[in-house]
Design an enzyme around this catalytic site. Sequence first.
Site, PDB file in Angstrom:
ATOM      1  N   TYR A  84     -32.517 -41.199  11.160  1.00 57.74           N
ATOM      2  CA  TYR A  84     -32.276 -42.831  11.175  1.00 57.74           C
ATOM      3  C   TYR A  84     -31.350 -43.067  10.292  1.00 57.74           C
ATOM      4  O   TYR A  84     -31.154 -42.583   8.996  1.00 57.74           O
ATOM      5  CB  TYR A  84     -33.633 -43.454  10.862  1.00 57.74           C
ATOM      6  CG  TYR A  84     -33.759 -44.820  10.784  1.00 57.74           C
ATOM      7  CD1 TYR A  84     -33.713 -45.570  11.896  1.00 57.74           C
ATOM      8  CD2 TYR A  84     -33.584 -45.512   9.512  1.00 57.74           C
ATOM      9  CE1 TYR A  84     -33.562 -46.994  11.845  1.00 57.74           C
ATOM     10  CE2 TYR A  84     -33.716 -46.912   9.586  1.00 57.74           C
ATOM     11  CZ  TYR A  84     -33.548 -47.655  10.573  1.00 57.74           C
ATOM     12  OH  TYR A  84     -33.547 -48.945  10.499  1.00 57.74           O
ATOM     13  N   ASP A  86     -25.783 -39.268   5.190  1.00 57.34           N
ATOM     14  CA  ASP A  86     -26.357 -40.600   5.010  1.00 57.34           C
ATOM     15  C   ASP A  86     -27.275 -40.090   3.836  1.00 57.34           C
ATOM     16  O   ASP A  86     -28.434 -39.332   4.080  1.00 57.34           O
ATOM     17  CB  ASP A  86     -27.064 -40.963   6.350  1.00 57.34           C
ATOM     18  CG  ASP A  86     -27.916 -42.049   6.073  1.00 57.34           C
ATOM     19  OD1 ASP A  86     -28.067 -42.328   4.932  1.00 57.34           O
ATOM     20  OD2 ASP A  86     -28.594 -42.618   7.091  1.00 57.34           O
ATOM     21  N   LYS A 146     -30.682 -48.223  -0.994  1.00 59.47           N
ATOM     22  CA  LYS A 146     -32.104 -48.076  -1.527  1.00 59.47           C
ATOM     23  C   LYS A 146     -31.942 -47.969  -2.915  1.00 59.47           C
ATOM     24  O   LYS A 146     -31.865 -48.865  -3.825  1.00 59.47           O
ATOM     25  CB  LYS A 146     -32.863 -46.666  -0.906  1.00 59.47           C
ATOM     26  CG  LYS A 146     -33.332 -47.184   0.693  1.00 59.47           C
ATOM     27  CD  LYS A 146     -34.371 -46.238   1.052  1.00 59.47           C
ATOM     28  CE  LYS A 146     -34.312 -46.427   2.500  1.00 59.47           C
ATOM     29  NZ  LYS A 146     -35.699 -47.290   3.151  1.00 59.47           N
TER      30      LYS A 146
HETATM   31  C1  LIG Z   1     -31.586 -42.441   5.884  1.00 57.47           C
HETATM   32  C2  LIG Z   1     -31.524 -44.044   6.164  1.00 57.47           C
HETATM   33  N1  LIG Z   1     -30.163 -44.511   6.185  1.00 57.47           N
HETATM   34  C3  LIG Z   1     -30.075 -45.728   6.675  1.00 57.47           C
HETATM   35  C4  LIG Z   1     -31.402 -46.722   6.450  1.00 57.47           C
HETATM   36  C5  LIG Z   1     -31.052 -48.157   6.496  1.00 57.47           C
HETATM   37  O1  LIG Z   1     -31.234 -48.857   5.375  1.00 57.47           O
HETATM   38  P1  LIG Z   1     -31.555 -50.221   5.242  1.00 57.47           P
HETATM   39  O2  LIG Z   1     -32.654 -50.586   5.747  1.00 57.47           O
HETATM   40  O3  LIG Z   1     -31.347 -50.700   3.817  1.00 57.47           O
HETATM   41  O4  LIG Z   1     -30.620 -51.034   6.186  1.00 57.47           O
HETATM   42  C6  LIG Z   1     -32.752 -46.259   6.178  1.00 57.47           C
HETATM   43  C7  LIG Z   1     -33.382 -47.022   6.159  1.00 57.47           C
HETATM   44  O5  LIG Z   1     -34.641 -46.549   5.746  1.00 57.47           O
HETATM   45  C8  LIG Z   1     -32.767 -44.667   5.986  1.00 57.47           C
HETATM   46  O6  LIG Z   1     -33.968 -44.161   5.834  1.00 57.47           O
END
Ligand SMILES: Cc1ncc(COP(=O)(O)O)c(C=O)c1O
Length: 477
Positions: free
Chosen positions: A166, A268, A296
């Site tokens: 994700y 990521d 985060k």
């Molecule tokens: C690995 C990863 N990348 C990107 C995101 C997206 O982040 P946001 O919810 O701050 O847009 C998340 C959200 O949980 C994530 O777990």
Amino acid sequence: MTVVQRREVNRDRLRQIGEREQASYRQRTPRSAELHERARRALPLGVASSFQTYDPYPLFMTDARGSRIWDADGNEYIDFDMAFGVLAAGHSHPLLAEALQRRVANGTCYTFPVEDGVKLAEELKERFRADLVRFSNSGTEATMDAIRVARGYTGREKIIKFEGGYHGHHDDVLVSIQPPRDVMGPLEQPTTVPATAGMPRSRLAETVIAPFNEPEILAGILEAHHGEVAAIIVEPVQFNIGVVPPRPGFLERVRELATQHGAVLIFDEVKTGVVIAYGGATEYFGVQPDLACLAKSIGGGIPIGAFVGREEVMRSIERVPERDAPGVGIEHSTLAGGATRVAHLGTFNGNPLSMAAGLVTLTQILTRDAYPRLHAMADRLTAGCQEVLDEFELPGYAINVGPKGCIMFTPARVTNYRDFIGLDAELWEASFFFLANRGILLPPGPDDQWTLSVQHNDDEIERHIAVFRDFAAEVAG
Ligand SMILES: Cc1ncc(COP(=O)(O)O)c(C=O)c1O
């Protein structure tokens, strides 16, 4: 190696436990039920992000401090969810609260740069061994912008994403998150499955899916798309299907293949960065991506995003081509193939509030000496839960990478999304409500995991294990 026996779970008993615990949840949380009813008349599903909803209704929260959180009925929980992993610093750390109070009194948004932003960028450069940094406001923006930079830099359009990963909610990556078994295609050539309606069909062709932890399949996919792939984006640990670490050598091979094919490697690190180690997965696994996306935990609880990386790639970011150099917009974009001007924009990017939050979080709270204790607490929680699973012969195993972990309710190790589909959802659900009713709050889904913060303590870890033991004992009968 000792092979631990696993018993068949008695389904009738498990169902009874699940129903009893949901009834108790409803009985303890009438104010949340009431607020949810009202919310449903104002917001689709009654929440601001669809991830926040679950049956029968989500808890509405009112207060949180340190490792504790209180719901609208005044029930107190030890928070192991920590806002989907945002809060390695804990709730409202006193140092953060003080810095934010000062900042709020002096303006929270200028759209002019501030010194805190420079200091925070310097801090991230050091942690992630990066040359340059740009800020955004969320993980979604960070991955969206990093992908655009990669496309601008390479002059190519396709990206490779791993099944079960994700990366936020923009079109390029909201595919094959948890695709249904009957449409996901063969392991060697997974289908790109949209995770939402509203996505233009044309977008799907741009994202090629690969299975996680299968480097030679990735090699084949790269060959099949030779010269077309701008970026490979990967969660170094798949933290959106529980906890799925990379097999030894996997990330190294992905690095090698990206280089070989001229694709930008994007880690990521929205969940891993500054959590599993001071320098995130980049430090933890010793593999250097070209770009890393952060969000985060780097903001200590205030919205923020960032992407960091190699000078040559990051220098693709230019002034807005159309506005500042008329005539060199489209022709010089990737559409023409070759030139490399990328716009990176955002009203709230680098705003003083987020910069102050990030700076105090990273330089005063999540300092290098915070990590050994975080790891020790997490290892103890995992070991304690594993002992319980073994004692009662429940099908599952406990796992963590740094301060993030979970119980995977399936006897065999999960190495990719296809194994994750076999998880025992009923067992997970009963455990969620059982623990919540006894003051242990976990994320409301088997795809997420617990996150420990610097404000948790050993007694809270032992309490978690003890309550889980009561659950396991009851399930085992
Ligand atoms: C690995 C990863 N990348 C990107 C995101 C997206 O982040 P946001 O919810 O701050 O847009 C998340 C959200 O949980 C994530 O777990």
